[in-house]
Design an enzyme around this catalytic site. Structure first.
Site, mmCIF file in Angstrom:
data_model
loop_
_atom_site.group_PDB
_atom_site.id
_atom_site.type_symbol
_atom_site.label_atom_id
_atom_site.label_comp_id
_atom_site.label_asym_id
_atom_site.label_seq_id
_atom_site.Cartn_x
_atom_site.Cartn_y
_atom_site.Cartn_z
ATOM 1 C CG ASP A 199 -2.555 0.957 0.444
ATOM 2 O OD1 ASP A 199 -2.572 1.540 0.538
ATOM 3 O OD2 ASP A 199 -3.135 0.051 1.104
ATOM 4 C CG HIS A 269 -4.437 2.132 -2.183
ATOM 5 N ND1 HIS A 269 -3.721 2.323 -0.742
ATOM 6 C CD2 HIS A 269 -5.971 2.055 -2.714
ATOM 7 C CE1 HIS A 269 -5.738 2.897 -0.364
ATOM 8 N NE2 HIS A 269 -6.757 2.881 -1.223
ATOM 9 C CG ASP A 332 -8.263 0.068 -3.043
ATOM 10 O OD1 ASP A 332 -7.487 -0.401 -3.802
ATOM 11 O OD2 ASP A 332 -8.609 0.479 -2.364
ATOM 12 C CD GLU A 333 -9.779 3.894 -1.503
ATOM 13 O OE1 GLU A 333 -10.996 4.891 -0.347
ATOM 14 O OE2 GLU A 333 -8.758 3.114 -0.477
ATOM 15 C CD GLU A 483 -6.298 2.859 7.177
ATOM 16 O OE1 GLU A 483 -6.516 1.360 7.929
ATOM 17 O OE2 GLU A 483 -6.644 3.357 5.893
#
Ligand code: TNX
Length: 551
Positions: A199, A269, A332-333, A483
């Site tokens: 990531d 990421h 994703d994202e 996180e």
């Protein structure tokens, strides 16, 4: 005389209590689908009993060793294992059997009479789940004898995909911690570990062809404090798994019938990789391993052939390490602002004749093209991809399995389109979220609120999904993003006891689920957590979260 009578009575009561507490109870989590009493005496389990397994079958031998270890851990009884195919040897012992005629690949049956215990499955995995059920039914007590009630017990999982996810990028956890996570999964009858290895904040897997990925991408200059605050602790943080360590973990998981699905998230990421090899990005950097959480605009450049070559090279090594069918490629994202401005990405769009279509921009369809390249490459090597549900917005091939995280609706839509789907919706399957809405005494978590009850009541197959599409829902998984999770007790606190609720929804048919009954069975499972020294959220057991103001 009176005193003598009272003393005698007390002694009898104590002995009965002892006998009671030494009795196994098959009403475990997840609940077997059948528990039918058999009219014989209980089976007396002592250290004189042996565990038989089919001669020459290594997996079954390992199953026998695991069962012996579990019994010893919980009761102190030491049982030896023995290879035997002789029916006469079953008398007075526990026997592990493969029964090819059984229906379900992962189903089990446990038949207990006064004469012996037989744990049967169609496959060694099924036998392993029978072993887990027997293990969980044992009293947690040092004893010379456990009574196993005579009964026919059986179970088989509702879903073939029963997953947990672990993010080792945002925080790094050592091999022992990952193995214990696998142990916890095994206790709960789960069979897929989705291992998030890369990531923006850290690259955690050694890749021999690109050593800087781990050496540079594995380290960041500090971690944000509090909820993504601008304040950084300034402490260099990182680590990675060597390929040898990964092989060791994959083997450890396989011995517990858990397949590891590695995730290499792309094209977003990826900043940690780009910090190591800046030429992979559209602007060429420089980039730094990210010290904030969230979504960054810097993603892999889809215009350079070099990027695709990099991805293929990395996946070559990943495929060598992980023998399972699936590789998770994220997706994703991925903001596409860089691609909009990048001459090479725009050239690629023109060369391929990609056009915006409906709600999909040309850049979204470029992500679709990128994903398909990777998918086809992996398919040539016999692998299939899983990707996050954003991929549904990118025009991708139906053979991609979709992981539905932005709720369960994207998954249902994916199933309607013909994709296989794994349900991991933020509500209620994000275990990095709080377990109560009253968060003041809780360790810091991502946000949100997914209570034990919310998890228990989740139904992965939408009521209105047509009958011919329902088979596309392969199963469910909870995600543990880290996180805000920095250490092993915090990992365990976030997942326990919610994993118990997840296990029950993965195993039981919806009509067999009963939350109150589940809660009555949970304390014994928690005794096992305690016995192993695992951390868990005790409040989830004693108080009903959302209805009790004290909680
Ligand atoms: C969204 S789930 C993310 C992760 C975060 C997580 C926090 C997904 C595909 N992306 O990058 O860690 O939310 O809950």
């Amino acid at each position: 005389m009176k005193h003598l009578m009272i003393g005698l009575l007390a002694a009898i009561m104590a002995m009965t209590a002892l006998a009671q507490s030494n009795r196994a109870d098959y009403r475990v989590v997840p609940l077997p689908s059948e528990i039918n009493g058999i009219k014989t005496d209980d089976f007396r389990l002592t250290s004189d009993c042996l565990i038989n397994y089919p001669t020459g079958n290594l997996e079954m031998e390992h199953n026998a060793i695991m069962l012996s270890q579990y019994i010893e851990e919980l009761t102190g009884l030491h049982l030896s294992t023995r290879p035997s195919l002789n029916a006469k040897d079953r008398q007075g012992n526990i026997s592990l059997l493969l029964v090819p005629q059984m229906d379900s690949d992962e189903g089990y049956s446990i038949t207990t009479t006064s004469r012996g215990v037989e744990i049967a499955g169609k496959t060694p995995a099924g036998v392993f789940y029978g072993i887990q059920t027997l293990r969980k039914s044992l009293p947690v007590v040092e004893t010379a004898q456990v009574l196993l009630p005579a009964a026919q017990v059986s179970g088989s999982p509702r879903f073939g995909y029963r997953g947990m996810h672990l993010d080792c990028s945002r925080h790094f956890f050592d091999v022992e911690t990952v193995k214990r996570y696998i142990d916890i999964m095994a206790l709960h009858g789960m069979n897929r570990l989705h291992w998030h290895l890369t990531d923006d904040q850290g690259w955690r897997i050694e890749i021999k062809k690109y050593p800087r990925l781990a050496e540079v991408g594995g380290w960041r200059n500090g971690t944000t404090l509090g909820h993504n605050s601008p304040v950084n602790d300034g402490i260099r943080y990182g680590g990675y798994y060597t390929q040898e360590e990964i092989r060791d973990i994959v083997r450890y998981a396989a011995e517990r019938y858990i397949t590891i699905i590695p995730e290499v998230d792309m094209p977003g990421h990826m900043v940690a990789a780009m910090a190591a090899y800046p030429e992979l990005g559209c602007t060429g950097g420089p980039y730094e391993v990210w010290t904030l959480w969230g979504v960054t605009d810097d993603i892999l450049c889809a215009g350079k052939d070099q990027t695709l070559q990099f991805v293929k090279d990395v996946l070559d090594e990943v495929m060598q390490l992980f023998p399972g069918e699936y590789i998770h490629i994220g997706g994703d994202e991925s903001p596409r602002v860089r691609w909009q401005e990048c001459p090479l990405c725009q050239q690629r769009i023109r060369d391929l004749g990609i056009k915006a279509a409906g709600k999909q921009s040309a850049e979204a369809r470029l992500q679709g093209w990128f994903t398909t390249q990777v998918q086809q490459y992996l398919a040539q090597h016999g692998k299939r991809i899983i990707g996050w549900d954003e991929l549904l917005d990118c025009d991708i091939d139906k053979s991609a399995t979709i992981m539905s995280w932005r709720g369960a609706e994207p998954g249902s839509q994916g199933a309607l389109l013909g994709h296989d789907v794994i349900m991991t919706p933020v509500g209620p399957l994000y275990f990095d979220y709080y377990q109560t809405s009253k968060t003041w005494n809780e360790p810091i978590a991502f946000g949100g609120c997914n209570t034990l009850k919310n998890v228990y009541e989740f139904e992965p197959v939408a009521a209105d999904l047509p009958a011919d599409k329902r088979h596309h829902i392969l199963g469910a998984q909870a995600n543990l993003w880290t996180e805000y999770i920095t250490c092993e007790p915090q990992i365990q606190y976030q997942v326990l006891p919610r994993m118990a609720a997840l296990a029950e929804l993965q195993w039981l048919q919806p009509e067999d689920k009963d939350y109150q009954d589940f809660r009555a069975r949970l304390p014994h499972l928690v005794d096992i957590y305690k016995h192993y020294g695992w951390t868990y959220r005790a409040k989830s057991l004693i108080l009903e979260d959302e209805s009790n103001p004290q909680n």
